[in-house]
Design a protein around this motif. Sequence first.
Motif, PDB file in Angstrom:
ATOM      1  N   GLY A  74       0.859  -1.348  -0.157  1.00 25.69           N
ATOM      2  CA  GLY A  74       0.217   0.071   0.112  1.00 25.69           C
ATOM      3  C   GLY A  74       1.046   1.276  -0.109  1.00 25.69           C
ATOM      4  N   LYS A  75       2.186   1.049  -0.267  1.00 24.35           N
ATOM      5  CA  LYS A  75       2.937   2.216  -0.235  1.00 24.35           C
ATOM      6  C   LYS A  75       3.837   2.757  -1.665  1.00 24.35           C
ATOM      7  CE  LYS A  75       4.370   1.224   4.476  1.00 24.35           C
ATOM      8  NZ  LYS A  75       5.292   0.280   5.130  1.00 24.35           N
ATOM      9  N   PRO A  76       3.517   4.057  -2.066  1.00 22.71           N
ATOM     10  CA  PRO A  76       4.072   4.309  -3.408  1.00 22.71           C
ATOM     11  C   PRO A  76       5.517   3.734  -3.831  1.00 22.71           C
ATOM     12  CG  PRO A  76       2.810   6.195  -2.465  1.00 22.71           C
ATOM     13  CD  PRO A  76       3.157   4.937  -1.419  1.00 22.71           C
ATOM     14  N   ASN A  77       6.486   3.834  -2.830  1.00 25.60           N
ATOM     15  CA  ASN A  77       7.747   3.406  -3.122  1.00 25.60           C
ATOM     16  C   ASN A  77       8.006   2.053  -3.287  1.00 25.60           C
ATOM     17  OD1 ASN A  77       8.758   5.983  -2.832  1.00 25.60           O
ATOM     18  ND2 ASN A  77       9.629   5.859  -1.103  1.00 25.60           N
ATOM     19  N   SER A  78       7.073   1.156  -2.544  1.00 26.94           N
ATOM     20  CA  SER A  78       7.404  -0.433  -2.716  1.00 26.94           C
ATOM     21  C   SER A  78       6.593  -0.670  -3.898  1.00 26.94           C
ATOM     22  CB  SER A  78       6.420  -0.880  -1.547  1.00 26.94           C
ATOM     23  OG  SER A  78       6.982  -0.493  -0.305  1.00 26.94           O
ATOM     24  N   GLY A  79       5.323   0.265  -4.222  1.00 25.14           N
ATOM     25  CA  GLY A  79       4.602  -0.252  -5.318  1.00 25.14           C
ATOM     26  C   GLY A  79       5.301   0.035  -6.661  1.00 25.14           C
ATOM     27  N   VAL A  99      -4.441  -1.001  -5.283  1.00 24.89           N
ATOM     28  CA  VAL A  99      -5.615  -0.621  -4.317  1.00 24.89           C
ATOM     29  C   VAL A  99      -5.573   1.116  -3.957  1.00 24.89           C
ATOM     30  CG1 VAL A  99      -6.420  -0.766  -2.141  1.00 24.89           C
ATOM     31  CG2 VAL A  99      -6.100  -2.854  -3.208  1.00 24.89           C
ATOM     32  N   SER A 100      -4.528   1.628  -3.711  1.00 26.44           N
ATOM     33  CA  SER A 100      -4.156   2.755  -3.391  1.00 26.44           C
ATOM     34  C   SER A 100      -3.807   3.631  -4.613  1.00 26.44           C
ATOM     35  CB  SER A 100      -2.922   2.968  -2.327  1.00 26.44           C
ATOM     36  OG  SER A 100      -2.213   4.093  -2.354  1.00 26.44           O
ATOM     37  N   SER A 101      -4.719   4.958  -4.607  1.00 24.23           N
ATOM     38  CA  SER A 101      -4.436   5.845  -5.624  1.00 24.23           C
ATOM     39  C   SER A 101      -2.859   6.470  -5.339  1.00 24.23           C
ATOM     40  CB  SER A 101      -5.404   7.021  -5.338  1.00 24.23           C
ATOM     41  OG  SER A 101      -6.647   6.935  -5.612  1.00 24.23           O
ATOM     42  N   GLY A 102      -2.277   6.586  -4.276  1.00 20.18           N
ATOM     43  CA  GLY A 102      -1.053   6.750  -4.246  1.00 20.18           C
ATOM     44  C   GLY A 102       0.037   6.019  -5.022  1.00 20.18           C
ATOM     45  N   VAL A 103      -0.328   4.707  -4.890  1.00 19.56           N
ATOM     46  CA  VAL A 103       0.553   3.749  -5.490  1.00 19.56           C
ATOM     47  C   VAL A 103       0.286   3.806  -7.109  1.00 19.56           C
ATOM     48  CG1 VAL A 103       0.799   1.087  -5.799  1.00 19.56           C
ATOM     49  CG2 VAL A 103       0.708   1.916  -3.501  1.00 19.56           C
ATOM     50  N   LEU A 104      -0.825   4.040  -7.502  1.00 16.53           N
ATOM     51  CA  LEU A 104      -1.387   4.066  -8.768  1.00 16.53           C
ATOM     52  C   LEU A 104      -0.562   5.263  -9.407  1.00 16.53           C
ATOM     53  CD1 LEU A 104      -2.865   3.234 -11.459  1.00 16.53           C
ATOM     54  CD2 LEU A 104      -4.721   4.484 -10.380  1.00 16.53           C
ATOM     55  N   ALA A 105      -0.490   6.615  -8.728  1.00 18.34           N
ATOM     56  CA  ALA A 105       0.098   7.759  -9.110  1.00 18.34           C
ATOM     57  C   ALA A 105       1.535   7.221  -9.295  1.00 18.34           C
ATOM     58  CB  ALA A 105      -0.180   8.867  -8.456  1.00 18.34           C
ATOM     59  N   ALA A 106       2.221   6.741  -8.435  1.00 13.73           N
ATOM     60  CA  ALA A 106       3.475   6.397  -8.662  1.00 13.73           C
ATOM     61  C   ALA A 106       4.020   5.343  -9.789  1.00 13.73           C
ATOM     62  CB  ALA A 106       4.325   5.498  -7.318  1.00 13.73           C
ATOM     63  N   MET A 107       3.112   4.377 -10.013  1.00 12.79           N
ATOM     64  CA  MET A 107       3.287   3.493 -11.079  1.00 12.79           C
ATOM     65  C   MET A 107       3.042   4.169 -12.596  1.00 12.79           C
ATOM     66  SD  MET A 107       0.962   0.599  -9.591  1.00 12.79           S
ATOM     67  CE  MET A 107       0.925  -0.553 -11.393  1.00 12.79           C
ATOM     68  N   ARG A 108       2.081   4.961 -12.604  1.00 10.03           N
ATOM     69  CA  ARG A 108       1.655   5.112 -13.976  1.00 10.03           C
ATOM     70  C   ARG A 108       2.622   5.413 -14.998  1.00 10.03           C
ATOM     71  NH1 ARG A 108       1.685   8.702 -18.216  1.00 10.03           N
ATOM     72  NH2 ARG A 108      -0.192   8.865 -19.411  1.00 10.03           N
ATOM     73  N   ASP A 109       3.678   6.369 -14.792  1.00  9.43           N
ATOM     74  CA  ASP A 109       4.401   6.526 -15.934  1.00  9.43           C
ATOM     75  C   ASP A 109       5.173   5.363 -16.343  1.00  9.43           C
ATOM     76  OD1 ASP A 109       3.459   9.175 -15.682  1.00  9.43           O
ATOM     77  OD2 ASP A 109       5.281  10.032 -15.159  1.00  9.43           O
ATOM     78  N   THR A 110       5.805   4.687 -15.550  1.00  6.21           N
ATOM     79  CA  THR A 110       6.536   3.600 -15.779  1.00  6.21           C
ATOM     80  C   THR A 110       5.635   2.339 -16.379  1.00  6.21           C
ATOM     81  OG1 THR A 110       7.812   3.658 -13.523  1.00  6.21           O
ATOM     82  CG2 THR A 110       7.665   1.402 -14.638  1.00  6.21           C
ATOM     83  N   VAL A 111       4.631   2.430 -16.183  1.00 11.35           N
ATOM     84  CA  VAL A 111       3.608   1.255 -17.047  1.00 11.35           C
ATOM     85  C   VAL A 111       3.319   1.956 -18.475  1.00 11.35           C
ATOM     86  CG1 VAL A 111       1.469   0.095 -17.127  1.00 11.35           C
ATOM     87  CG2 VAL A 111       2.735   0.531 -14.933  1.00 11.35           C
ATOM     88  N   HIS A 112       3.056   3.123 -18.458  1.00  8.32           N
ATOM     89  CA  HIS A 112       2.687   3.871 -19.799  1.00  8.32           C
ATOM     90  C   HIS A 112       3.845   3.788 -20.653  1.00  8.32           C
ATOM     91  CE1 HIS A 112       1.167   6.717 -22.388  1.00  8.32           C
ATOM     92  NE2 HIS A 112       2.401   7.552 -22.358  1.00  8.32           N
ATOM     93  N   ASN A 113       5.098   4.249 -20.082  1.00  6.73           N
ATOM     94  CA  ASN A 113       6.374   4.259 -21.116  1.00  6.73           C
ATOM     95  C   ASN A 113       6.603   2.816 -21.590  1.00  6.73           C
ATOM     96  OD1 ASN A 113       6.443   6.821 -20.647  1.00  6.73           O
ATOM     97  ND2 ASN A 113       7.910   6.883 -18.887  1.00  6.73           N
ATOM     98  N   ALA A 114       6.488   1.676 -20.587  1.00  8.79           N
ATOM     99  CA  ALA A 114       6.796   0.267 -20.855  1.00  8.79           C
ATOM    100  C   ALA A 114       5.713  -0.112 -21.877  1.00  8.79           C
ATOM    101  CB  ALA A 114       7.310  -0.374 -19.757  1.00  8.79           C
TER     102      ALA A 114
END
Length: 391
Positions: A74-79, A99-114
């Motif tokens: 549930g933590k952005p850095n770990s996510g 689950v968490s919006s904070g995690v989603l925000a942290a992941m988004r660019d990595t997933v989008h770019n890959a």
Amino acid sequence: MKIATKLGMAAVVALGAMSPAHAADIKVGMILPYSGVYAGIGKEITRAFELGLEVFGSEVNGRKIVLVQADTEGKPNSGLAKTKKLIHSDKVDVLVGPVSSGVLAAMRDTVHNAKVPFVIANAGHDGISGAKCSPWIVRTSFSNRQIVRPMGKWMYDKGYRNVYLMAPDYAAGHQMMNHFKDGFKQAGGKIVGEEYPPLQGTKDFGPYLAKVKAAKPDALFVFFAGGPAIQFVKSFGAFGIGKDIPLAGAGWLTSPLYIKAQGEGANNIIGSANYVPSIDNPANKKYQAAFKAKYGRGGSEFAVQGYDAARVIVEALKVVNGDTSDKKAFMDAVRKVTFDGPRGKFRFDQKNGNIIQNIYVYKNIKQGGAITASVYDVIKDVQDPSDSCKS
Ligand code: PHB
């Protein structure tokens, strides 16, 4: 002769490797909290996804669908770290979570770019249906404003004029309170106070509830989910202000997943949600029966999102015949998936990849010893209102 046999065998081996029976597995990276305040929700989505594969198919054209679980805590850095591991080491074909919006925000660019196909099965961060939308992302759950925005006007119309707000201090908490505020203030209501306790580690809501009591609002509107929702509702019940100050919230406050643990405090709470177990259609009856047969209890709204995510992936895989190498073709198939599901007609908004769905306004009522959600109102076919998705 010897050479011919060897060649013959090599050909058989090569053919075997290409035949569907030996085709590589399709890997689904489950990027979810398996520890921390949202662990119960992460496990619920995983259970339902596994059930979905049993019901809709766990193999397409000889390729088995296998799960690779990664704990975001549930933590952005770990996510973000776990997302990178799933993409680059495990080489998953598709991601499901978080689950968490904070995690989603942290992941988004990595997933989008890959360019990894990504089915969001809970986190409601609004940006993902707006400026941060992506051709690689769809959502089977909700956007935060989709659930909460109708509640501001709804509560004003029911006669509430002065409302106090409370939510955890992170992206989802602030987004949900802001949307409630917009709708409520536009209708003519007044916000008389706001509290944002830390998401992790708030054990005692007493000091916050003391401030609410002193302000004497007409109602308290909150967003809490998972462990904090159990804690908050218990504190609210123990604090004894429910007689004077009605409690309302985004529906996860008293999810069927944890309402039993909350006790009497859950009674009379008003909520808005994208699913209630009592929805009367054949797909919902089938889902509830299958969930109960496998897990011994009914499925929650979190589970529906995971179950539908599994169905979306399986249906899209069938369209591309199990071939995930053309990721754009797979994503095109994902966006077009539609079916009659537990929430009614399932379809994605083609503008931003977010599900279009009914929102249920309900009140918890105690009947025959159990507290269950009794539906007051259904707001039909709610879309995320953003027009800033340009992908
Ligand atoms: C979120 O962080 O977006 C979130 C978490 C739990 C919920 C709803 C939204 O129940």
